[in-house]
Scaffold this active site. Structure first.
Site, PDB file in Angstrom:
ATOM      1  N   TYR A   1      -9.627 -10.747  -7.348  1.00  0.00           N
ATOM      2  CA  TYR A   1      -8.426 -11.116  -8.467  1.00  0.00           C
ATOM      3  C   TYR A   1      -8.792 -12.108  -9.312  1.00  0.00           C
ATOM      4  O   TYR A   1      -8.109 -12.149 -10.546  1.00  0.00           O
ATOM      5  CB  TYR A   1      -7.066 -11.041  -8.045  1.00  0.00           C
ATOM      6  CG  TYR A   1      -6.988  -9.455  -7.293  1.00  0.00           C
ATOM      7  CD1 TYR A   1      -6.647  -8.244  -8.073  1.00  0.00           C
ATOM      8  CD2 TYR A   1      -6.818  -9.595  -5.856  1.00  0.00           C
ATOM      9  CE1 TYR A   1      -6.578  -7.158  -7.443  1.00  0.00           C
ATOM     10  CE2 TYR A   1      -6.664  -8.146  -5.262  1.00  0.00           C
ATOM     11  CZ  TYR A   1      -6.618  -6.937  -6.035  1.00  0.00           C
ATOM     12  OH  TYR A   1      -6.458  -5.819  -5.204  1.00  0.00           O
TER      13      TYR A   1
ATOM     14  N   HIS B 146      -3.083   3.808  -5.824  1.00  0.00           N
ATOM     15  CA  HIS B 146      -3.380   2.389  -5.360  1.00  0.00           C
ATOM     16  C   HIS B 146      -3.904   1.359  -6.474  1.00  0.00           C
ATOM     17  O   HIS B 146      -3.796   0.328  -6.291  1.00  0.00           O
ATOM     18  CB  HIS B 146      -4.806   2.429  -4.393  1.00  0.00           C
ATOM     19  CG  HIS B 146      -5.242   1.256  -3.847  1.00  0.00           C
ATOM     20  ND1 HIS B 146      -4.526   1.001  -2.485  1.00  0.00           N
ATOM     21  CD2 HIS B 146      -6.270   0.492  -3.817  1.00  0.00           C
ATOM     22  CE1 HIS B 146      -4.993  -0.068  -2.072  1.00  0.00           C
ATOM     23  NE2 HIS B 146      -6.027  -0.282  -2.868  1.00  0.00           N
TER      24      HIS B 146
ATOM     25  N   ARG C 247      -0.994  -1.223  -6.829  1.00  0.00           N
ATOM     26  CA  ARG C 247      -1.275  -2.278  -6.210  1.00  0.00           C
ATOM     27  C   ARG C 247      -2.332  -3.472  -6.810  1.00  0.00           C
ATOM     28  O   ARG C 247      -2.031  -4.553  -6.795  1.00  0.00           O
ATOM     29  CB  ARG C 247      -1.864  -1.916  -4.753  1.00  0.00           C
ATOM     30  CG  ARG C 247      -2.170  -3.111  -3.726  1.00  0.00           C
ATOM     31  CD  ARG C 247      -2.382  -2.483  -2.509  1.00  0.00           C
ATOM     32  NE  ARG C 247      -3.198  -3.252  -1.403  1.00  0.00           N
ATOM     33  CZ  ARG C 247      -2.530  -3.953  -0.581  1.00  0.00           C
ATOM     34  NH1 ARG C 247      -1.189  -4.506  -0.636  1.00  0.00           N
ATOM     35  NH2 ARG C 247      -3.261  -4.959   0.113  1.00  0.00           N
TER      36      ARG C 247
ATOM     37  N   LYS D 110      -2.338  -3.115   7.939  1.00  0.00           N
ATOM     38  CA  LYS D 110      -3.451  -2.782   8.562  1.00  0.00           C
ATOM     39  C   LYS D 110      -3.378  -3.423   9.772  1.00  0.00           C
ATOM     40  O   LYS D 110      -2.992  -4.717   9.797  1.00  0.00           O
ATOM     41  CB  LYS D 110      -4.644  -2.629   7.554  1.00  0.00           C
ATOM     42  CG  LYS D 110      -4.793  -1.806   6.512  1.00  0.00           C
ATOM     43  CD  LYS D 110      -6.020  -1.940   5.900  1.00  0.00           C
ATOM     44  CE  LYS D 110      -6.396  -1.004   4.634  1.00  0.00           C
ATOM     45  NZ  LYS D 110      -7.730  -1.104   3.900  1.00  0.00           N
TER      46      LYS D 110
ATOM     47  N   HIS E 174      -3.694  -9.268   3.075  1.00  0.00           N
ATOM     48  CA  HIS E 174      -5.270  -9.440   3.457  1.00  0.00           C
ATOM     49  C   HIS E 174      -5.359 -10.306   4.614  1.00  0.00           C
ATOM     50  O   HIS E 174      -5.103 -11.264   4.635  1.00  0.00           O
ATOM     51  CB  HIS E 174      -6.011  -9.738   2.150  1.00  0.00           C
ATOM     52  CG  HIS E 174      -5.964  -8.989   1.013  1.00  0.00           C
ATOM     53  ND1 HIS E 174      -6.138  -9.294  -0.572  1.00  0.00           N
ATOM     54  CD2 HIS E 174      -6.005  -7.542   1.030  1.00  0.00           C
ATOM     55  CE1 HIS E 174      -6.198  -8.258  -1.063  1.00  0.00           C
ATOM     56  NE2 HIS E 174      -6.072  -7.099  -0.330  1.00  0.00           N
TER      57      HIS E 174
ATOM     58  N   ARG F 155       0.827  -1.232  -0.024  1.00  0.00           N
ATOM     59  CA  ARG F 155      -0.061  -0.125  -0.042  1.00  0.00           C
ATOM     60  C   ARG F 155       0.980   1.298   0.174  1.00  0.00           C
ATOM     61  O   ARG F 155       2.152   1.320   0.468  1.00  0.00           O
ATOM     62  CB  ARG F 155      -0.856   0.035   1.189  1.00  0.00           C
ATOM     63  CG  ARG F 155      -1.847  -1.161   1.390  1.00  0.00           C
ATOM     64  CD  ARG F 155      -2.705  -1.244   2.595  1.00  0.00           C
ATOM     65  NE  ARG F 155      -3.861  -2.163   2.830  1.00  0.00           N
ATOM     66  CZ  ARG F 155      -3.259  -3.322   3.172  1.00  0.00           C
ATOM     67  NH1 ARG F 155      -2.212  -3.581   3.885  1.00  0.00           N
ATOM     68  NH2 ARG F 155      -4.072  -4.565   3.297  1.00  0.00           N
TER      69      ARG F 155
END
Length: 350
Positions: free
Chosen positions: A334, A299, A302, A233, A325, A207
């Protein structure tokens, strides 16, 4: 300490009063491991709890918080600023005039056209804000006003997981983009730094915020690759790698002229760069390469990395680990770019 729901003499002041307390609460509960300036952080917290603030003053404080590494605060703050603008058109006299129906009207009008992920962020911000007020307001008799906002009946989302496919570049466009990075005429002071930032993001899929928070101690060479220790995150650590030959020249030249104290990349004052700055660079290079997408921000790099990674290896676990993730279902989007797999449907009636 608890306060009366309509603590101030006007709705504007009351809303901003509660928003300031909420922002302070969020800043203290977000992971602070990426905070670059602890003194500034302490000052922001003190200002938020001291005296009444208007919306413009709050914007300045939140921007300062974001610039020292607390970028997650915008997920909560920005939707609540929009709500403030929405509510002003009604001229309410009391916070008690806000109810579930009014908030659904706000979401319907202010999130139209946004992705499901952005809509969810708006909903989460509202739920957190009014839940916080439910717990913190208190009348003279010790009772409290309860909004009890749930927003379960908002029909604005397209589905449970949101199926809007993200903008991305195909392999040919990525090659053109990489060539444009090296040919783009940056200033002498920013050339090595900007190329380093873009190459790391496109080749590792990290990110933008993770890139801007990298410290020099987080990157080291091992044989023919550089290993990057990333904090994602929720402050979750992960490791990504990039071939040394891709960034060696830009990295070593940047390290020789950088003015950062601890960060890997920074501006000329030694401060953290903003995500908006990186997105402007990406858009300029896309234009120079003749590539146009629905969304041209950083973004998108990514998403391009993740799409190409899945198309090459067909390994969702690998995509999940590379992108950091928490839930593999987030990575599953994806699979929709796997054209070879989808071609099997064309043989159905053969």
């Amino acid at each position: 300490m608890r306060y009366n729901l309509d603590f101030c003499d006007t709705f504007d002041k009351t809303y901003c009063f509660w928003l300031a307390l909420f922002v302070r609460n969020k800043l203290t509960t977000l992971s602070n491991t990426q905070v670059l300036d602890k003194d500034t952080f302490a000052d922001i917290l003190q200002v938020l709890i001291r005296g009444e603030k208007n919306i413009d003053e709050l914007k300045v404080l939140v921007k300062k918080a974001r610039n020292i590494g607390l970028s997650g605060i915008n997920t909560y703050f920005n939707p609540l600023v929009k709500l403030y603008d929405f509510l002003k058109t009604f001229g309410p006299a009391s916070m008690k005039e806000i109810d579930e129906e009014l908030l659904i009207d706000f979401l319907a009008s202010y999130t139209a056209g946004l992705s499901d992920a952005s809509k969810k962020n708006h909903r989460i911000a509202l739920l957190n804000f009014f839940s916080y007020i439910d717990k913190q307001n208190e009348n003279v008799d010790g009772s409290s006003y309860q909004f009890k906002i749930e927003l379960k009946n908002w029909a604005g989302l397209g589905g449970k997981s949101g199926m809007k496919l993200p903008s991305h570049m195909n392999k040919d466009e990525i090659n053109r983009f990489l060539e444009a990075i090296d040919n783009y005429e940056f200033s002498i002071e920013t050339a090595y730094r900007n190329r380093l930032i873009l190459k790391i993001i496109i080749y590792t899929g990290i990110r933008v915020s993770e890139m801007l928070n990298l410290r020099t101690k987080d990157i080291f060479r091992e044989d023919d690759v550089y290993i990057l220790q990333v904090r994602g995150k929720g402050n979750k650590p992960r490791v990504v790698m990039i071939k040394a030959k891709i960034i060696e020249n830009d990295l070593q030249n940047w390290l020789s002229i950088r003015t950062c104290e601890d960060l890997l990349v920074c501006n000329k004052k030694g401060n953290r760069l903003t995500q908006a700055y990186v997105s402007r660079i990406v858009e300029n290079i896309l234009i120079s390469a003749g590539i146009r997408k629905e969304k041209n921000g950083a973004h998108m790099l990514r998403h391009s990395f993740a799409t190409l990674l899945y198309q090459k290896h067909h390994d969702l676990i690998l995509v999940q680990e590379a992108l950091g993730h928490a839930d593999i279902n987030t990575s599953r989007i994806y699979t929709h770019f796997d054209r070879e797999r989808l071609k099997a449907t064309t043989n159905l009636l053969d």
